[in-house]
Design a protein around this motif. Structure first.
Motif, PDB file in Angstrom:
ATOM      1  N   VAL A 363       0.666  -1.100  -0.078  1.00 49.67           N
ATOM      2  CA  VAL A 363       0.077   0.187   0.099  1.00 49.67           C
ATOM      3  C   VAL A 363       0.824   1.265  -0.066  1.00 49.67           C
ATOM      4  CG1 VAL A 363      -1.888  -1.126   1.119  1.00 49.67           C
ATOM      5  CG2 VAL A 363      -0.124   0.262   2.406  1.00 49.67           C
ATOM      6  N   LEU A 364       0.487   2.322  -0.547  1.00 47.90           N
ATOM      7  CA  LEU A 364       1.030   3.675  -0.250  1.00 47.90           C
ATOM      8  C   LEU A 364       0.601   4.246   0.935  1.00 47.90           C
ATOM      9  CD1 LEU A 364       2.405   6.039  -1.533  1.00 47.90           C
ATOM     10  CD2 LEU A 364       0.509   6.670  -3.101  1.00 47.90           C
ATOM     11  N   TRP A 365       1.412   4.893   1.560  1.00 46.44           N
ATOM     12  CA  TRP A 365       1.107   5.563   2.746  1.00 46.44           C
ATOM     13  C   TRP A 365       1.107   7.126   2.605  1.00 46.44           C
ATOM     14  CZ3 TRP A 365      -0.874   2.935   6.977  1.00 46.44           C
ATOM     15  CH2 TRP A 365      -0.611   1.476   7.016  1.00 46.44           C
ATOM     16  N   VAL A 366      -0.101   7.788   2.809  1.00 47.46           N
ATOM     17  CA  VAL A 366      -0.039   9.273   2.807  1.00 47.46           C
ATOM     18  C   VAL A 366      -0.804   9.758   4.034  1.00 47.46           C
ATOM     19  CG1 VAL A 366      -1.375  10.927   1.456  1.00 47.46           C
ATOM     20  CG2 VAL A 366      -0.386   8.823  -0.005  1.00 47.46           C
ATOM     21  N   THR A 367      -0.377  11.037   4.452  1.00 48.85           N
ATOM     22  CA  THR A 367      -0.803  11.711   5.617  1.00 48.85           C
ATOM     23  C   THR A 367      -1.598  12.833   5.129  1.00 48.85           C
ATOM     24  OG1 THR A 367      -0.166  12.922   7.403  1.00 48.85           O
ATOM     25  CG2 THR A 367       1.141  13.527   5.564  1.00 48.85           C
ATOM     26  N   ASP A 368      -2.854  12.737   5.739  1.00 47.96           N
ATOM     27  CA  ASP A 368      -3.705  13.898   5.739  1.00 47.96           C
ATOM     28  C   ASP A 368      -3.827  14.567   6.944  1.00 47.96           C
ATOM     29  OD1 ASP A 368      -5.871  15.444   6.146  1.00 47.96           O
ATOM     30  OD2 ASP A 368      -7.419  14.177   5.615  1.00 47.96           O
ATOM     31  N   HIS A 400       7.650   6.478   9.792  1.00 45.80           N
ATOM     32  CA  HIS A 400       8.186   5.816   8.617  1.00 45.80           C
ATOM     33  C   HIS A 400       9.641   5.746   8.961  1.00 45.80           C
ATOM     34  CE1 HIS A 400       4.566   4.885   6.500  1.00 45.80           C
ATOM     35  NE2 HIS A 400       4.048   6.056   6.838  1.00 45.80           N
ATOM     36  N   ASP A 401      10.336   6.609   9.103  1.00 45.73           N
ATOM     37  CA  ASP A 401      11.809   6.634   9.162  1.00 45.73           C
ATOM     38  C   ASP A 401      12.210   5.547  10.303  1.00 45.73           C
ATOM     39  OD1 ASP A 401      12.337   8.623   7.462  1.00 45.73           O
ATOM     40  OD2 ASP A 401      12.556  10.395   8.820  1.00 45.73           O
ATOM     41  N   SER A 402      11.507   5.462  11.463  1.00 46.51           N
ATOM     42  CA  SER A 402      11.831   4.687  12.583  1.00 46.51           C
ATOM     43  C   SER A 402      11.575   3.013  12.110  1.00 46.51           C
ATOM     44  CB  SER A 402      10.913   4.833  13.673  1.00 46.51           C
ATOM     45  OG  SER A 402       9.551   4.720  13.594  1.00 46.51           O
ATOM     46  N   THR A 405       9.964   2.392   6.674  1.00 44.72           N
ATOM     47  CA  THR A 405       8.975   2.309   5.263  1.00 44.72           C
ATOM     48  C   THR A 405       9.142   3.465   4.809  1.00 44.72           C
ATOM     49  OG1 THR A 405       7.598   2.792   7.032  1.00 44.72           O
ATOM     50  CG2 THR A 405       7.876   0.365   6.350  1.00 44.72           C
ATOM     51  N   PHE A 406       8.226   3.805   3.623  1.00 42.82           N
ATOM     52  CA  PHE A 406       8.193   4.941   2.901  1.00 42.82           C
ATOM     53  C   PHE A 406       7.171   6.001   3.108  1.00 42.82           C
ATOM     54  CE2 PHE A 406       9.970   1.735  -0.181  1.00 42.82           C
ATOM     55  CZ  PHE A 406      11.327   2.074   0.194  1.00 42.82           C
ATOM     56  N   PRO A 407       7.384   7.159   3.645  1.00 36.49           N
ATOM     57  CA  PRO A 407       6.223   8.020   3.714  1.00 36.49           C
ATOM     58  C   PRO A 407       5.813   8.752   2.319  1.00 36.49           C
ATOM     59  CG  PRO A 407       8.054   9.053   4.275  1.00 36.49           C
ATOM     60  CD  PRO A 407       8.575   7.728   3.680  1.00 36.49           C
ATOM     61  N   GLY A 408       4.824   8.272   1.633  1.00 38.27           N
ATOM     62  CA  GLY A 408       4.602   8.284   0.427  1.00 38.27           C
ATOM     63  C   GLY A 408       3.928   9.410  -0.198  1.00 38.27           C
ATOM     64  N   GLY A 409       3.242  10.363   0.679  1.00 38.67           N
ATOM     65  CA  GLY A 409       2.592  11.371   0.065  1.00 38.67           C
ATOM     66  C   GLY A 409       2.010  12.228   1.002  1.00 38.67           C
ATOM     67  N   LEU A 410       1.164  13.365   0.637  1.00 42.01           N
ATOM     68  CA  LEU A 410       0.778  14.707   1.379  1.00 42.01           C
ATOM     69  C   LEU A 410      -0.626  14.898   0.759  1.00 42.01           C
ATOM     70  CD1 LEU A 410       1.383  16.607   3.478  1.00 42.01           C
ATOM     71  CD2 LEU A 410       2.310  17.955   2.006  1.00 42.01           C
TER      72      LEU A 410
END
Length: 466
Positions: A363-368, A400-402, A405-410
């Motif tokens: 999955v792609l992980w994105v933050t809202d 994600h850094d810890s 994994t990839f923080p993939g979007g905003l």
């Protein structure tokens, strides 16, 4: 919408002859027998059947080939090879679908994308909450003012904002108007993104205006680095003709299933159904019940799908959603858009990411960072504090850094206008500015300057990470 050629074989069958109707496909109507939330009460309206019939016959707003291009781009983001920037109005209005307002939103997203591209050193996928974001879930069905109770405003696709019985009536004809407004918006976006408006040098020049403000002086260093990179490319003979055009995708919350179902078409290449109301569709926090209508319907279409996950989401919830919406574990198919709140992100997100990663799902992980940080100002306006928004973004990256994994979007609610709806920022907005500058009909948005400030701050984090 993209600058990738789309040949005739990639167009849905709806573009010719008797096939120009809503898709007839197994299981596409299963949702009608399932529990469904946040829907209008208009099935008994005499105009309902006519509206659905018209929407079932109109041309698609987007094409299957474009949707497939986006899925491949999102697959790259899920692998850390691209970054998604998704932004636009909380709720579009018919009145605001003007050339000036649309161009301001597109311009702001392009400006943000240039800064993020430099910071991340990967392509930025540009996606608007545009050309379809005309409906909103509400916490209450009704609104009361001065002893008068009327239906709540659910977005221009359903009813009007004006507090009168006629305006607040759920009117199915508004779906047809939403379609035509979306079509004109997409036409204008295509012209902007393919006709030179997106020229890298022009967009970078706009950002110089941002950093010339003394309040934003701390971003001058990064702006100078970008400037040197652009001049270096120019000196090396970079093909700036190619850089005058960009891919730009349209997205919205797939809330009104009457509308989404009527605009679903079958692709002639594959025989698969595509929801042609937008390239990317998401399911909201209020409508993501696993055994309810929204999840079932969107599990049947080929579009990339997003799901909003709030702080109460359990790892088991996330895994069940993957099984339902992405059973084949297809990269680019599923995006989780987390909306935890600044106070929750560092505690609630890690268990979800750990369990999903361990399952093998891509999955792609994105933050809202907007929806979990809504508060009421002392003078009574719904607002968000810029510092809280940015703290959630920082928390998202930290998690994600810890975990490696990839923080993939905003994913942000923003506008290209100089409104006053969110508190703070380097050139701060205070609550007194709300009286003249608050324009949103639903949720507070970052204004033009706050949006660019976010981009510079995120670019710094991406640069350090890369």
């Amino acid at each position: 919408m993209t600058n990738t050629p789309v040949n005739s074989d990639s167009l849905p069958t709806t573009l010719s002859g008797a096939a120009a109707t809503a898709a007839s496909h197994p299981e596409l109507d299963n949702w009608r027998s399932l529990p469904i939330a946040q829907q209008p009460t208009w099935q008994d309206d005499p105009g309902y059947s006519a509206a659905i019939a018209e929407l079932s016959m109109v041309p698609p707003l987007v094409f299957a080939g474009e949707v497939d291009v986006l899925r491949s781009r999102l697959a790259e983001a899920a692998q850390g090879k691209a970054f998604l920037l998704q932004g636009g109005d909380c709720a579009e209005t018919f009145e605001a679908a003007t050339a000036d307002k649309i161009s301001a939103r597109v311009r702001t997203l392009l400006q943000m994308a240039v800064v993020l591209t430099y910071g991340a050193s990967v392509p930025v996928i540009k996606m608007g909450r545009m050309a379809g974001q005309f409906a909103k879930p509400r916490s209450s069905n009704d609104e009361t003012r001065n002893g008068v109770t009327l239906p709540a405003y659910r977005g221009d696709m359903v009813n009007g904002f004006e507090f009168t019985p006629e305006s607040r009536r759920h009117n199915p004809a508004r779906m047809v108007r939403a379609y035509h407004t979306s079509a004109s918006t997409l036409n204008l976006i295509r012209a902007f993104t393919q006709g030179g408006f997106a020229d890298l040098r022009l967009v970078h020049h706009w950002n110089k205006g941002f950093t010339s403000n003394p309040a934003h002086s701390r971003y001058e260093s990064l702006a100078r680095e970008i400037d040197r990179a652009v001049r270096f490319m120019d000196a090396c003979g970079a093909d700036f003709e190619a850089l005058k055009r960009v891919e730009f995708f349209a997205s919205h919350e797939a809330l009104l299933l009457d509308y989404e179902r009527a605009l679903t078409r079958v692709d002639s290449r594959t025989g698969q159904p595509y929801d042609t109301s937008g390239h990317f569709l998401w399911i909201g926090e209020r409508t993501r019940d696993l055994d309810a209508a929204h999840v079932d319907f969107l599990s049947k279409v080929r579009n990339p799908i997003g799901v909003k996950l709030g702080p109460k989401t359990s790892p088991e919830d996330a895994l069940a959603l993957i099984d339902k919406l992405d059973p084949n574990r297809e990269p680019g198919r599923l995006t989780f858009i987390t909306r935890m709140g600044a106070n929750n992100i560092r505690e609630k997100l890690p268990p979800l990411v750990e369990k999903v990663t361990a399952s093998g799902a891509k999955v792609l992980w994105v933050t809202d960072p907007m929806h979990g940080n809504t508060v009421t100002s002392p003078n009574g306006y719904k607002t968000r504090n810029f510092d809280d928004v940015m703290d959630e973004v920082r928390g998202f990256f930290e998690v994600h850094d810890s975990l490696g994994t990839f923080p993939g979007g905003l994913h942000v609610e923003m506008t290209g206008d100089d409104v006053a709806e969110c508190l703070g920022g380097a050139d701060p907005v205070d609550q007194d500015a709300f009286v003249e500058g608050y324009e949103s009909v639903c949720d507070p948005r970052l204004n033009h300057m706050q949006s660019l400030e976010m981009a510079f701050l995120v670019a710094g984090a991406l640069s350090r990470r890369s």
